[in-house]
Write a protein that holds these residues in place. Structure first.
Motif, mmCIF file in Angstrom:
data_model
loop_
_atom_site.group_PDB
_atom_site.id
_atom_site.type_symbol
_atom_site.label_atom_id
_atom_site.label_comp_id
_atom_site.label_asym_id
_atom_site.label_seq_id
_atom_site.Cartn_x
_atom_site.Cartn_y
_atom_site.Cartn_z
ATOM 1 N N ASP A 249 0.805 -1.222 0.000
ATOM 2 C CA ASP A 249 0.000 0.000 0.000
ATOM 3 C C ASP A 249 0.836 1.269 0.000
ATOM 4 O O ASP A 249 0.566 2.211 -0.741
ATOM 5 C CB ASP A 249 -0.947 0.028 1.203
ATOM 6 C CG ASP A 249 -2.099 -0.958 1.060
ATOM 7 O OD1 ASP A 249 -2.363 -1.408 -0.063
ATOM 8 O OD2 ASP A 249 -2.735 -1.253 2.084
ATOM 9 N N VAL A 250 1.856 1.310 0.831
ATOM 10 C CA VAL A 250 2.657 2.526 0.944
ATOM 11 C C VAL A 250 3.398 2.812 -0.373
ATOM 12 O O VAL A 250 3.548 3.965 -0.764
ATOM 13 C CB VAL A 250 3.637 2.457 2.143
ATOM 14 C CG1 VAL A 250 4.719 1.426 1.927
ATOM 15 C CG2 VAL A 250 4.225 3.821 2.443
ATOM 16 N N PHE A 251 3.819 1.781 -1.077
ATOM 17 C CA PHE A 251 4.494 1.975 -2.363
ATOM 18 C C PHE A 251 3.517 2.506 -3.406
ATOM 19 O O PHE A 251 3.791 3.494 -4.088
ATOM 20 C CB PHE A 251 5.130 0.665 -2.847
ATOM 21 C CG PHE A 251 5.819 0.794 -4.165
ATOM 22 C CD1 PHE A 251 7.121 1.273 -4.241
ATOM 23 C CD2 PHE A 251 5.171 0.445 -5.345
ATOM 24 C CE1 PHE A 251 7.753 1.401 -5.466
ATOM 25 C CE2 PHE A 251 5.804 0.570 -6.568
ATOM 26 C CZ PHE A 251 7.097 1.051 -6.625
ATOM 27 N N ILE A 252 2.355 1.859 -3.523
ATOM 28 C CA ILE A 252 1.349 2.274 -4.508
ATOM 29 C C ILE A 252 0.884 3.700 -4.229
ATOM 30 O O ILE A 252 0.813 4.536 -5.134
ATOM 31 C CB ILE A 252 0.138 1.313 -4.496
ATOM 32 C CG1 ILE A 252 0.548 -0.098 -4.915
ATOM 33 C CG2 ILE A 252 -0.996 1.833 -5.366
ATOM 34 C CD1 ILE A 252 1.058 -0.227 -6.327
ATOM 35 N N ALA A 253 0.580 3.995 -2.977
ATOM 36 C CA ALA A 253 0.091 5.331 -2.620
ATOM 37 C C ALA A 253 1.131 6.396 -2.910
ATOM 38 O O ALA A 253 0.814 7.446 -3.472
ATOM 39 C CB ALA A 253 -0.322 5.370 -1.155
ATOM 40 N N SER A 254 2.377 6.136 -2.550
ATOM 41 C CA SER A 254 3.398 7.164 -2.785
ATOM 42 C C SER A 254 3.718 7.300 -4.266
ATOM 43 O O SER A 254 3.969 8.397 -4.751
ATOM 44 C CB SER A 254 4.666 6.872 -1.977
ATOM 45 O OG SER A 254 5.210 5.627 -2.325
ATOM 46 N N LEU A 255 3.672 6.212 -5.011
ATOM 47 C CA LEU A 255 3.935 6.272 -6.456
ATOM 48 C C LEU A 255 2.844 7.052 -7.175
ATOM 49 O O LEU A 255 3.121 7.959 -7.955
ATOM 50 C CB LEU A 255 4.038 4.862 -7.036
ATOM 51 C CG LEU A 255 4.181 4.776 -8.553
ATOM 52 C CD1 LEU A 255 5.553 5.276 -8.981
ATOM 53 C CD2 LEU A 255 3.959 3.355 -9.029
ATOM 54 N N VAL B 140 1.740 12.390 -11.694
ATOM 55 C CA VAL B 140 0.336 12.508 -12.082
ATOM 56 C C VAL B 140 0.105 11.887 -13.460
ATOM 57 O O VAL B 140 -0.970 11.352 -13.734
ATOM 58 C CB VAL B 140 -0.167 13.966 -12.013
ATOM 59 C CG1 VAL B 140 0.446 14.827 -13.092
ATOM 60 C CG2 VAL B 140 -1.680 14.006 -12.056
ATOM 61 N N HIS B 141 1.101 11.906 -14.319
ATOM 62 C CA HIS B 141 0.958 11.278 -15.639
ATOM 63 C C HIS B 141 0.789 9.761 -15.515
ATOM 64 O O HIS B 141 0.052 9.145 -16.289
ATOM 65 C CB HIS B 141 2.149 11.624 -16.528
ATOM 66 C CG HIS B 141 3.463 11.108 -16.039
ATOM 67 N ND1 HIS B 141 4.111 11.650 -14.941
ATOM 68 C CD2 HIS B 141 4.222 10.082 -16.459
ATOM 69 C CE1 HIS B 141 5.234 10.974 -14.727
ATOM 70 N NE2 HIS B 141 5.320 10.014 -15.631
ATOM 71 N N ALA C 69 -2.648 7.802 -16.629
ATOM 72 C CA ALA C 69 -2.464 6.692 -17.574
ATOM 73 C C ALA C 69 -3.091 5.413 -17.027
ATOM 74 O O ALA C 69 -3.735 4.664 -17.773
ATOM 75 C CB ALA C 69 -0.983 6.484 -17.872
ATOM 76 N N LEU C 70 -2.936 5.154 -15.733
ATOM 77 C CA LEU C 70 -3.531 3.970 -15.116
ATOM 78 C C LEU C 70 -5.050 4.033 -15.176
ATOM 79 O O LEU C 70 -5.713 3.073 -15.580
ATOM 80 C CB LEU C 70 -3.073 3.839 -13.663
ATOM 81 C CG LEU C 70 -3.759 2.727 -12.862
ATOM 82 C CD1 LEU C 70 -3.374 1.360 -13.390
ATOM 83 C CD2 LEU C 70 -3.415 2.851 -11.392
ATOM 84 N N VAL D 243 -8.505 13.676 -18.325
ATOM 85 C CA VAL D 243 -7.427 14.559 -18.769
ATOM 86 C C VAL D 243 -6.688 15.192 -17.601
ATOM 87 O O VAL D 243 -5.582 15.680 -17.751
ATOM 88 C CB VAL D 243 -7.926 15.649 -19.746
ATOM 89 C CG1 VAL D 243 -8.413 15.022 -21.032
ATOM 90 C CG2 VAL D 243 -9.009 16.496 -19.119
ATOM 91 N N GLU D 244 -7.330 15.180 -16.427
ATOM 92 C CA GLU D 244 -6.684 15.727 -15.243
ATOM 93 C C GLU D 244 -7.267 15.040 -14.017
ATOM 94 O O GLU D 244 -8.461 14.806 -13.939
ATOM 95 C CB GLU D 244 -6.935 17.233 -15.144
ATOM 96 C CG GLU D 244 -6.262 17.877 -13.962
ATOM 97 C CD GLU D 244 -6.528 19.372 -13.898
ATOM 98 O OE1 GLU D 244 -6.110 19.971 -12.899
ATOM 99 O OE2 GLU D 244 -7.143 19.934 -14.812
#
Length: 91
Positions: A13-19, A26-27, A31-32, A46-47
């Motif tokens: 969780d901490v990796f996914i959240a920080s990434l 934000v890109h 994209a995800l 778009v944002e």
């Protein structure tokens, strides 16, 4: 610590959240989201703005929810992003 030791799994969780919550990434976040929603026939985002991932329990017996990432797009649509590493009956 050996050179082959895993310090943190990329599914934690901490990796996914920080990434995905880091402003410089934000890109990656858009994209995800777009990889999922465009494939299902929805218009692309778009944002996206990262929101507080904590959800306050609605009832006294509910547990508090902490999402990996929670975002709002420019049309006010909310996306709750939660990475699962194994099947869960609720999904």
């Amino acid at each position: 610590m050996s050179s082959g030791e895993i310090i943190m799994k990329p599914t934690e969780d901490v990796f996914i959240a920080s990434l995905l919550s880091a402003p410089k990434n934000v890109h990656l976040l858009t994209a995800l989201i777009n990889a999922v929603i465009v494939d299902s026939g929805c218009p692309p985002v778009v944002e996206a703005t990262v929101l507080n991932p904590f959800s306050i329990a609605e009832y006294s017996g509910d547990k508090r929810i902490v999402l990996d990432v929670r975002v709002r797009d420019e049309t006010n649509r909310l996306y709750n992003i939660e990475v699962q590493t194994c099947p869960h009956p609720a999904f």
